[in-house]
Enzyme design. Structure first.
Site, PDB file in Angstrom:
ATOM      1  N   ASP A   9      -6.909  22.414  28.093  1.00  0.00           N
ATOM      2  CA  ASP A   9      -8.181  23.095  28.275  1.00  0.00           C
ATOM      3  C   ASP A   9      -8.898  22.582  29.414  1.00  0.00           C
ATOM      4  O   ASP A   9      -8.394  21.841  30.146  1.00  0.00           O
ATOM      5  CB  ASP A   9      -9.026  22.790  26.903  1.00  0.00           C
ATOM      6  CG  ASP A   9      -9.044  21.093  26.566  1.00  0.00           C
ATOM      7  OD1 ASP A   9      -8.711  20.560  27.456  1.00  0.00           O
ATOM      8  OD2 ASP A   9      -9.449  20.758  25.400  1.00  0.00           O
ATOM      9  N   GLU A  64     -12.881  24.683  18.204  1.00  0.00           N
ATOM     10  CA  GLU A  64     -14.077  24.298  17.291  1.00  0.00           C
ATOM     11  C   GLU A  64     -14.011  24.715  15.888  1.00  0.00           C
ATOM     12  O   GLU A  64     -13.267  25.744  15.560  1.00  0.00           O
ATOM     13  CB  GLU A  64     -15.308  24.538  18.154  1.00  0.00           C
ATOM     14  CG  GLU A  64     -15.796  23.916  19.236  1.00  0.00           C
ATOM     15  CD  GLU A  64     -15.952  22.511  19.174  1.00  0.00           C
ATOM     16  OE1 GLU A  64     -15.722  21.800  18.172  1.00  0.00           O
ATOM     17  OE2 GLU A  64     -16.463  21.912  20.344  1.00  0.00           O
TER      18      GLU A  64
HETATM   19  C1  GLP Z   1     -12.045  16.548  23.847  1.00  0.00           C
HETATM   20  C2  GLP Z   1     -10.902  17.513  24.351  1.00  0.00           C
HETATM   21  C3  GLP Z   1     -10.002  17.292  23.450  1.00  0.00           C
HETATM   22  C4  GLP Z   1      -9.706  15.925  22.997  1.00  0.00           C
HETATM   23  C5  GLP Z   1     -10.764  15.442  22.103  1.00  0.00           C
HETATM   24  C6  GLP Z   1     -10.989  14.206  21.544  1.00  0.00           C
HETATM   25  O1  GLP Z   1     -13.307  17.329  23.950  1.00  0.00           O
HETATM   26  N1  GLP Z   1     -11.140  18.751  24.571  1.00  0.00           N
HETATM   27  O2  GLP Z   1      -8.772  17.903  23.692  1.00  0.00           O
HETATM   28  O3  GLP Z   1      -8.476  15.706  21.989  1.00  0.00           O
HETATM   29  O4  GLP Z   1     -11.993  15.864  22.639  1.00  0.00           O
HETATM   30  O5  GLP Z   1     -11.239  13.336  22.877  1.00  0.00           O
HETATM   31  P1  GLP Z   1     -11.116  11.793  22.845  1.00  0.00           P
HETATM   32  O6  GLP Z   1      -9.561  11.431  23.019  1.00  0.00           O
HETATM   33  O7  GLP Z   1     -11.815  11.427  24.086  1.00  0.00           O
HETATM   34  O8  GLP Z   1     -11.735  11.335  21.648  1.00  0.00           O
END
Ligand code: GLP
Length: 243
Positions: free
Chosen positions: A67, A143
């Site tokens: 993403d 989401e």
């Molecule tokens: C983000 C990303 C995801 C990620 C998730 C968890 O918003 N778009 O791909 O896996 O949220 O993030 P984190 O590893 O910082 O908890």
């Protein structure tokens, strides 16, 4: 689902790196799906370490990130383009043109989504996809409520996701409202998935992913249907799992 419990964050990262390095050594032109967020940072450190030691080369590898935010330029230090270059690509021998992220900084976002999806197909599909999980069960930026049939598309970010990610920005107002993400179907087409989970705040989400109903209300639950998923969870994240 294959669930591996790691002692801590470092061990989780080391185990994930082993999977990726084995894949690339067995198939030098592998296609890797990569993720951002805090969770895979340790994995990227481990990969750089092994690359520096001469254990692996990424010369023929292609990567596709899950993403990217909409409206951030490549040199914005909050863009996922910047993150990936800063934390991985600039430190290994991957070819710049082989390291792909969705283009969230263009007039024609719909076209960017289509192109991204076809680039993945043209590259032969993803061999291993690295995933993290959001507190609300999002994978990539899919989401709750996203169709399981979705391909790369534009999303409106949940308020809870913007809040969770505000820690990387000066204020929540700076967190983009939209992103481009691979869809659930794009993710499910990967031949293998490795999901990394770390920390007690993710324990409930992980338990739901593994034992909860398969529902679009909790996007990660679809992984129960994938034939080759390995979850690597550290001690704290695995706290609510009975296995
Ligand atoms: C983000 C990303 C995801 C990620 C998730 C968890 O918003 N778009 O791909 O896996 O949220 O993030 P984190 O590893 O910082 O908890």
């Amino acid at each position: 689902m294959n669930i591996i419990k790691a002692e801590n964050y470092k061990e989780m990262s080391q185990l994930a790196a082993k999977y990726l390095i084995k894949q690339v050594n067995e198939k030098p032109n592998s296609v890797l799906g990569l993720a951002t967020g805090s969770t895979p940072e340790g994995l990227y450190k481990e990969i750089i370490h092994h690359y520096t030691e001469g254990d692996v080369s990424f010369k023929e590898v292609a990567t596709f990130n899950l993403d990217e935010y909409v409206g951030l330029s490549k040199d914005n230090d909050q863009s996922y383009y910047y993150y990936m270059h800063n934390l991985l690509f600039d430190h290994i021998d991957i070819k710049d043109e082989q390291a792909n992220l969705p283009n969230g900084n263009t007039e024609n976002l719909q076209e960017a989504c289509k192109q991204y999806e076809s680039s993945i197909q043209e590259a032969g599909g993803i061999d291993i996809q690295i995933l993290g999980i959001g507190l609300n069960g999002h994978i990539g930026f899919n989401e709750p409520g996203t169709s399981f049939a979705s391909q790369t598309h534009i999303v409106e970010l949940d308020e809870s996701t913007r809040k969770a990610n505000a820690r990387f920005f000066d204020s929540i107002d700076d967190v983009p409202a939209q992103a481009i993400t691979m869809g659930i179907d794009s993710i499910m087409q990967s031949r293998q998935i490795i999901l990394l989970v770390s920390g007690s705040q993710k324990a409930e989400a992980l338990e739901k992913l593994v034992n909860g109903p398969i529902t679009e209300k909790f996007p990660a639950s679809i992984l129960q249907k994938h034939a080759n998923v390995t979850i690597i969870a550290d001690h704290d994240a695995a706290a609510k799992l009975s296995v």
